[in-house]
Motif scaffolding. Structure first.
Motif, short mmCIF file in Angstrom:
data_model
loop_
_atom_site.label_atom_id
_atom_site.label_comp_id
_atom_site.label_asym_id
_atom_site.label_seq_id
_atom_site.Cartn_x
_atom_site.Cartn_y
_atom_site.Cartn_z
N PHE A 45 -8.55 10.12 -9.40
CA PHE A 45 -8.74 8.90 -8.25
C PHE A 45 -9.46 10.20 -7.29
O PHE A 45 -8.32 11.58 -7.72
CB PHE A 45 -7.17 8.94 -7.03
N THR A 46 -10.57 10.80 -6.46
CA THR A 46 -10.57 11.20 -5.78
C THR A 46 -11.22 11.19 -4.59
O THR A 46 -11.38 9.96 -3.91
CB THR A 46 -11.96 11.82 -6.59
N TYR A 47 -10.97 12.37 -3.81
CA TYR A 47 -11.64 11.45 -2.33
C TYR A 47 -13.04 12.70 -1.71
O TYR A 47 -13.37 13.77 -2.64
CB TYR A 47 -10.03 12.97 -1.41
N PRO A 48 -13.53 12.04 -1.79
CA PRO A 48 -13.84 10.53 -0.25
C PRO A 48 -14.11 9.70 -1.37
O PRO A 48 -14.24 8.64 -0.06
CB PRO A 48 -14.89 11.38 0.76
N GLU A 49 -14.48 9.22 -2.72
CA GLU A 49 -14.87 8.20 -3.37
C GLU A 49 -14.20 7.36 -3.33
O GLU A 49 -14.31 5.91 -2.80
CB GLU A 49 -15.19 8.64 -4.73
N ASP A 50 -12.68 7.08 -3.53
CA ASP A 50 -11.94 5.91 -3.45
C ASP A 50 -10.36 6.35 -2.02
O ASP A 50 -9.72 5.62 -2.49
CB ASP A 50 -10.22 6.68 -4.92
N VAL A 51 -11.44 6.77 -1.24
CA VAL A 51 -10.84 6.08 0.51
C VAL A 51 -10.53 5.27 0.31
O VAL A 51 -9.19 4.50 1.22
CB VAL A 51 -12.17 6.67 1.71
N LYS A 52 -11.24 4.03 0.29
CA LYS A 52 -11.05 2.90 0.67
C LYS A 52 -10.74 1.88 -0.48
O LYS A 52 -10.05 0.69 -0.69
CB LYS A 52 -12.72 2.20 1.12
N THR A 53 -10.88 2.64 -1.25
CA THR A 53 -9.64 1.87 -2.69
C THR A 53 -8.55 1.32 -2.65
O THR A 53 -7.85 2.08 -2.27
CB THR A 53 -10.07 2.55 -4.36
N GLU A 54 -7.80 -0.12 -3.30
CA GLU A 54 -6.64 -0.03 -3.37
C GLU A 54 -5.94 0.26 -3.99
O GLU A 54 -6.30 1.24 -5.52
CB GLU A 54 -6.13 -1.33 -3.28
N LEU A 55 -4.52 1.27 -3.48
CA LEU A 55 -3.25 2.28 -4.23
C LEU A 55 -2.92 1.42 -5.52
O LEU A 55 -3.22 0.67 -4.70
CB LEU A 55 -2.75 2.78 -3.40
N ILE A 56 -2.21 1.80 -5.67
CA ILE A 56 -1.25 1.34 -7.47
C ILE A 56 0.42 0.18 -6.75
O ILE A 56 0.33 -0.75 -6.87
CB ILE A 56 -0.87 1.98 -8.30
N LEU A 57 0.59 1.11 -5.66
CA LEU A 57 2.55 0.50 -5.57
C LEU A 57 1.80 -0.21 -3.85
O LEU A 57 0.55 -0.08 -3.47
CB LEU A 57 2.90 1.58 -4.58
N PRO A 58 2.16 -1.58 -4.25
CA PRO A 58 2.41 -2.49 -3.68
C PRO A 58 2.38 -2.24 -1.91
O PRO A 58 2.83 -0.91 -1.70
CB PRO A 58 2.94 -3.38 -3.82
N ASP A 59 2.04 -3.27 -1.14
CA ASP A 59 1.82 -2.37 0.50
C ASP A 59 3.21 -2.10 0.89
O ASP A 59 3.66 -1.47 2.35
CB ASP A 59 1.39 -3.14 1.63
N ARG A 60 4.30 -2.99 0.35
CA ARG A 60 5.44 -2.38 1.29
C ARG A 60 6.18 -1.51 0.40
O ARG A 60 7.52 -1.45 1.19
CB ARG A 60 6.35 -4.15 0.20
N TYR A 61 5.70 -0.99 -0.80
CA TYR A 61 6.08 0.98 -0.87
C TYR A 61 5.12 1.79 -0.13
O TYR A 61 5.07 3.06 -1.24
CB TYR A 61 6.42 0.85 -2.69
N ALA A 62 4.51 1.19 0.96
CA ALA A 62 3.24 2.11 1.19
C ALA A 62 4.68 3.54 1.67
O ALA A 62 3.85 4.92 1.87
CB ALA A 62 3.02 1.22 2.50
N ASP A 63 5.13 3.32 2.13
CA ASP A 63 6.32 4.72 2.11
C ASP A 63 6.27 5.43 1.54
O ASP A 63 6.14 7.09 1.72
CB ASP A 63 7.43 3.92 2.94
N VAL A 64 5.82 4.73 0.36
CA VAL A 64 6.41 6.09 -0.55
C VAL A 64 5.19 6.96 -0.40
O VAL A 64 5.36 8.19 -0.59
CB VAL A 64 6.55 5.74 -2.16
N TYR A 65 3.81 6.74 0.20
CA TYR A 65 2.81 7.69 0.24
C TYR A 65 3.38 8.41 1.16
O TYR A 65 2.51 9.75 1.65
CB TYR A 65 1.32 6.73 0.40
N ILE A 66 3.17 7.54 2.28
CA ILE A 66 3.52 8.31 3.61
C ILE A 66 4.57 9.41 3.64
O ILE A 66 4.17 10.56 4.30
CB ILE A 66 4.68 7.45 4.97
#
Length: 116
Positions: A45-66
């Protein structure tokens, strides 16, 4: 969620002086590790190429990234007490997802929840 959405949320919660590229690279590095952990695939996964790609964890686990990005900001600023708080939250949420993911992999998706 996407990398850009996570960065936007972290900037709102924790205003900081770091540029978007630094934060994006930290999130992409985490995402590459999570993809390998949960799928066994080496996907970069690279920046900025994948900046708009959906992340692997579901949205209910977005806090993991935060929590991960917030912890990194604290670490870079040498705010170690806050860093430890964010890491503890990150670890707890990721562990919760690992248990859920393992249960789904073992038994398939659950169709009924507490019907009574």
């Amino acid at each position: 969620m996407t990398v850009s959405e996570i960065i936007s949320r972290v900037n709102t919660l924790n205003p900081n002086a770091f540029d978007e590229e630094t934060k994006g690279q930290a999130l992409c590095s985490l995402e590459s590790r999570l993809i390998y952990k949960f799928t066994g695939k080496e996907q970069r996964f690279t920046y900025p190429e994948d900046v708009k790609t959906e992340l692997i964890l579901p949205d209910r686990y977005a806090d993991v990234y935060i929590y991960h990005l917030s912890a990194m900001l604290c670490f870079w600023n040498r705010e170690y007490e806050e860093y430890n708080n964010h890491v503890a939250q990150y670890n707890a949420l990721l562990e919760k997802y690992e248990k859920e993911y393992g249960s789904i992999q073992k038994h398939g998706k659950k169709r009924f929840f507490n019907l009574f």
